[in-house]
Design a protein around this motif. Structure first.
Motif, PDB file in Angstrom:
ATOM      1  N   ASN A 130       0.845  -1.068  -0.159  1.00 53.80           N
ATOM      2  CA  ASN A 130       0.186   0.067  -0.202  1.00 53.80           C
ATOM      3  C   ASN A 130       0.949   1.285   0.118  1.00 53.80           C
ATOM      4  O   ASN A 130       1.908   1.328   0.630  1.00 53.80           O
ATOM      5  CB  ASN A 130      -0.979   0.142   1.094  1.00 53.80           C
ATOM      6  N   VAL A 131       0.168   2.324  -0.591  1.00 52.77           N
ATOM      7  CA  VAL A 131       1.165   3.564  -0.785  1.00 52.77           C
ATOM      8  C   VAL A 131       0.134   4.696   0.040  1.00 52.77           C
ATOM      9  O   VAL A 131      -1.139   4.919  -0.326  1.00 52.77           O
ATOM     10  CB  VAL A 131       1.358   4.216  -2.068  1.00 52.77           C
ATOM     11  N   GLN A 135      -8.204  17.446  -3.595  1.00 51.96           N
ATOM     12  CA  GLN A 135      -8.803  17.217  -4.723  1.00 51.96           C
ATOM     13  C   GLN A 135      -7.673  16.598  -5.902  1.00 51.96           C
ATOM     14  O   GLN A 135      -7.745  15.539  -6.758  1.00 51.96           O
ATOM     15  CB  GLN A 135      -9.609  18.435  -5.360  1.00 51.96           C
ATOM     16  N   ASN A 136      -6.493  17.416  -5.842  1.00 50.55           N
ATOM     17  CA  ASN A 136      -5.478  17.224  -6.805  1.00 50.55           C
ATOM     18  C   ASN A 136      -4.866  15.967  -6.282  1.00 50.55           C
ATOM     19  O   ASN A 136      -4.521  15.184  -7.232  1.00 50.55           O
ATOM     20  CB  ASN A 136      -4.682  18.327  -6.707  1.00 50.55           C
ATOM     21  N   ALA A 137      -4.785  15.712  -5.159  1.00 48.24           N
ATOM     22  CA  ALA A 137      -3.873  14.655  -4.594  1.00 48.24           C
ATOM     23  C   ALA A 137      -4.631  13.407  -5.209  1.00 48.24           C
ATOM     24  O   ALA A 137      -4.022  12.220  -5.598  1.00 48.24           O
ATOM     25  CB  ALA A 137      -3.762  14.570  -3.210  1.00 48.24           C
ATOM     26  N   SER A 138      -6.170  13.337  -4.944  1.00 44.87           N
ATOM     27  CA  SER A 138      -6.901  12.101  -5.314  1.00 44.87           C
ATOM     28  C   SER A 138      -7.017  11.963  -6.913  1.00 44.87           C
ATOM     29  O   SER A 138      -7.037  10.866  -7.181  1.00 44.87           O
ATOM     30  CB  SER A 138      -8.566  12.449  -4.877  1.00 44.87           C
ATOM     31  N   ILE A 139      -6.909  12.901  -7.722  1.00 49.96           N
ATOM     32  CA  ILE A 139      -7.045  12.532  -8.968  1.00 49.96           C
ATOM     33  C   ILE A 139      -5.678  12.013  -9.380  1.00 49.96           C
ATOM     34  O   ILE A 139      -5.440  10.968 -10.126  1.00 49.96           O
ATOM     35  CB  ILE A 139      -7.045  14.023  -9.732  1.00 49.96           C
ATOM     36  N   ILE A 140      -4.554  12.233  -9.145  1.00 48.99           N
ATOM     37  CA  ILE A 140      -3.280  11.832  -9.444  1.00 48.99           C
ATOM     38  C   ILE A 140      -3.075  10.477  -8.674  1.00 48.99           C
ATOM     39  O   ILE A 140      -2.426   9.610  -9.308  1.00 48.99           O
ATOM     40  CB  ILE A 140      -2.117  12.801  -9.215  1.00 48.99           C
ATOM     41  N   ALA A 141      -3.580  10.408  -7.501  1.00 46.89           N
ATOM     42  CA  ALA A 141      -3.175   8.900  -6.731  1.00 46.89           C
ATOM     43  C   ALA A 141      -4.144   7.817  -7.381  1.00 46.89           C
ATOM     44  O   ALA A 141      -3.613   6.913  -7.404  1.00 46.89           O
ATOM     45  CB  ALA A 141      -3.761   9.231  -5.338  1.00 46.89           C
ATOM     46  N   GLY A 170      -0.004  -0.377 -10.137  1.00 44.18           N
ATOM     47  CA  GLY A 170      -0.722  -1.811  -9.569  1.00 44.18           C
ATOM     48  C   GLY A 170      -0.716  -1.885  -8.227  1.00 44.18           C
ATOM     49  O   GLY A 170      -0.389  -2.972  -7.482  1.00 44.18           O
ATOM     50  N   VAL A 171      -0.756  -0.826  -7.396  1.00 42.67           N
ATOM     51  CA  VAL A 171      -0.858  -0.921  -5.934  1.00 42.67           C
ATOM     52  C   VAL A 171      -1.933   0.097  -5.400  1.00 42.67           C
ATOM     53  O   VAL A 171      -2.482   0.779  -6.216  1.00 42.67           O
ATOM     54  CB  VAL A 171       0.639  -0.315  -5.355  1.00 42.67           C
ATOM     55  N   ASN A 172      -2.185  -0.401  -4.108  1.00 39.68           N
ATOM     56  CA  ASN A 172      -3.332   0.493  -3.385  1.00 39.68           C
ATOM     57  C   ASN A 172      -2.791   1.707  -3.042  1.00 39.68           C
ATOM     58  O   ASN A 172      -1.666   1.774  -2.284  1.00 39.68           O
ATOM     59  CB  ASN A 172      -4.055   0.018  -2.387  1.00 39.68           C
ATOM     60  N   VAL A 173      -3.333   2.857  -3.253  1.00 40.72           N
ATOM     61  CA  VAL A 173      -2.835   4.262  -2.892  1.00 40.72           C
ATOM     62  C   VAL A 173      -4.139   4.882  -2.205  1.00 40.72           C
ATOM     63  O   VAL A 173      -5.136   5.133  -2.781  1.00 40.72           O
ATOM     64  CB  VAL A 173      -2.457   5.087  -4.194  1.00 40.72           C
ATOM     65  N   ASN A 226       6.552   4.182   0.083  1.00 43.47           N
ATOM     66  CA  ASN A 226       5.359   3.641   0.694  1.00 43.47           C
ATOM     67  C   ASN A 226       4.522   4.934   1.274  1.00 43.47           C
ATOM     68  O   ASN A 226       3.556   4.798   1.398  1.00 43.47           O
ATOM     69  CB  ASN A 226       5.290   2.467   1.467  1.00 43.47           C
ATOM     70  N   THR A 227       5.176   5.728   1.504  1.00 40.54           N
ATOM     71  CA  THR A 227       4.600   7.090   2.198  1.00 40.54           C
ATOM     72  C   THR A 227       5.209   8.182   1.540  1.00 40.54           C
ATOM     73  O   THR A 227       6.282   8.399   1.199  1.00 40.54           O
ATOM     74  CB  THR A 227       5.064   7.329   3.852  1.00 40.54           C
ATOM     75  N   LEU A 228       4.384   8.983   0.843  1.00 44.41           N
ATOM     76  CA  LEU A 228       4.396  10.163  -0.071  1.00 44.41           C
ATOM     77  C   LEU A 228       4.101  11.355   0.572  1.00 44.41           C
ATOM     78  O   LEU A 228       2.870  11.268   1.077  1.00 44.41           O
ATOM     79  CB  LEU A 228       4.370  10.069  -1.553  1.00 44.41           C
ATOM     80  N   MET A 229       4.472  12.484   0.235  1.00 46.21           N
ATOM     81  CA  MET A 229       3.692  13.775   0.599  1.00 46.21           C
ATOM     82  C   MET A 229       3.114  14.409  -0.374  1.00 46.21           C
ATOM     83  O   MET A 229       4.159  14.561  -1.374  1.00 46.21           O
ATOM     84  CB  MET A 229       4.647  14.606   1.519  1.00 46.21           C
TER      85      MET A 229
END
Length: 347
Positions: free
Chosen positions: A33-34, A49-55, A63-66, A87-90
């Motif tokens: 998971n990321v 909103q922006n994070a969700s679009i790119i995630a 091919g991972v859960n973000v 696995n942790t990004l800001m």
């Protein structure tokens, strides 16, 4: 300031994407998971909103859960410091370095303490607004009023993109009406709802907001306590011009351009106008492996080459703007240096 380059990047990256998709799927440099932590606690704001679009696009590509986690700035930086395995990004925007320039507690220098990652998008709707029945209809009116010894109260959130706009206004007053800058008074507050309420209650003459959050109030009749008018959009004209023609809500792009430079001018140095593009990008743990940086860059290059993500951003009144990590870091360092001069000029 450097212009938008995403079209060039897509053309270059698209050549590599044709043969790289299969290799990306096989590499799997990030497994499991990321978690994408954002510097906001709001799940309704533009950062989320922006994070969700790119995630969503990254999840499909890698091919991972973000999962996007709205934890706030301090918690996001702490989470980022604990892991360098990807696995942790800001994900955040210009406030990540502006907070440090303003000396706000909890904001380290992202260019030395962390690794700046790729840029993905811009919010061209960063705005300042007045009550609809205000005698000040533009920020130019406000600068003139301040020069005539009228006190103007500006509701902002300290250390962020709202304060850089306030700083630009104060700098313009210093340049055009020396020794009158004390008449422009910051009213420090928190969320957008708090800033809106100050305007509703008559406790602020000008507030920082956004097209996305405040356009609905600009449609109200002038006798409504909540009615607002746009006074200034800080984005560069070239950025705002890339938005869809229909604009946002019931305000089309042409109308919004009327509130941006060169139609509204806040002088930067007596010659040029101040502009500010609110840009969104990833931030990594300082010790992240270079191959993971390249892995995410490549994934994003393929996503942008495919073209669907651009439509998703524009549907939400955001501008797609991909820069790989190395170029993004250099660009943002230069940008931070320019705004540092403004902050120093008013201190």
């Amino acid at each position: 300031m450097k212009g938008l380059m995403f079209g060039v990047h897509l053309a270059v990256c698209g050549l590599a994407a044709v043969t790289a998709t299969q290799a990306l799927a096989q590499e799997k440099l990030i497994k499991g998971n990321v978690r994408v932590v954002i510097g906001s606690t709001s799940t309704g704001g533009d950062t989320y909103q922006n994070a969700s679009i790119i995630a969503e696009e990254l999840a499909k590509k890698l091919g991972v859960n973000v999962k996007v986690d709205a934890v706030g700035t301090s918690a996001a930086f702490r989470a980022l410091a604990r892991g360098a395995n990807g696995n942790t990004l800001m994900f955040f925007h210009d406030q990540s370095y502006l907070g440090n320039l303003y000396g706000i507690r909890g904001y380290d220098d992202i260019f030395t303490e962390y690794k700046v990652g790729p840029m993905v998008s811009i919010n061209p709707g960063d705005a300042f607004l007045t009550p609809k029945n205000s005698p000040y209809q533009t920020v130019e009116d406000i600068i003139d009023a301040v020069g005539q010894d009228k006190q103007v109260r500006v509701a902002i959130q300290p250390g962020g993109v709202s304060e850089i706009g306030y700083s630009a206004l104060k700098n313009a007053v210093i340049l055009t009406h020396p020794d009158k800058e004390g008449n422009l008074v910051a009213v420090n507050t928190g969320s957008q709802a708090d800033k809106n309420q100050l305007l509703f209650d008559g406790q602020a003459d000008l507030i920082h907001g956004s097209v996305q959050a405040n356009e609905q109030y600009t449609r109200l009749p002038a006798n409504d306590q909540k009615a607002m008018s746009f006074a200034w959009l800080m984005a560069r004209q070239g950025t705002l011009a890339q938005a869809n023609e229909e604009g946002f809500g019931e305000t089309n792009r042409e109308a919004l351009l009327g509130f941006a430079e060169p139609n509204i001018s806040v002088t930067l140095n007596g010659r040029d106008s101040f502009t500010f593009d609110k840009e969104f990008f990833f931030i990594y743990n300082k010790n992240i492996k270079p191959e993971i940086v390249g892995y995410i860059d490549q994934a994003l290059a393929e996503i942008y080459a495919e073209g669907q993500v651009q439509q998703s951003f524009k549907q939400n009144f955001f501008i797609p703007n991909f820069m790989p990590a190395a170029e993004s870091e250099q660009y943002l360092k230069e940008k931070a240096g320019q705004y540092k001069k403004i902050i120093q000029a008013i201190q």
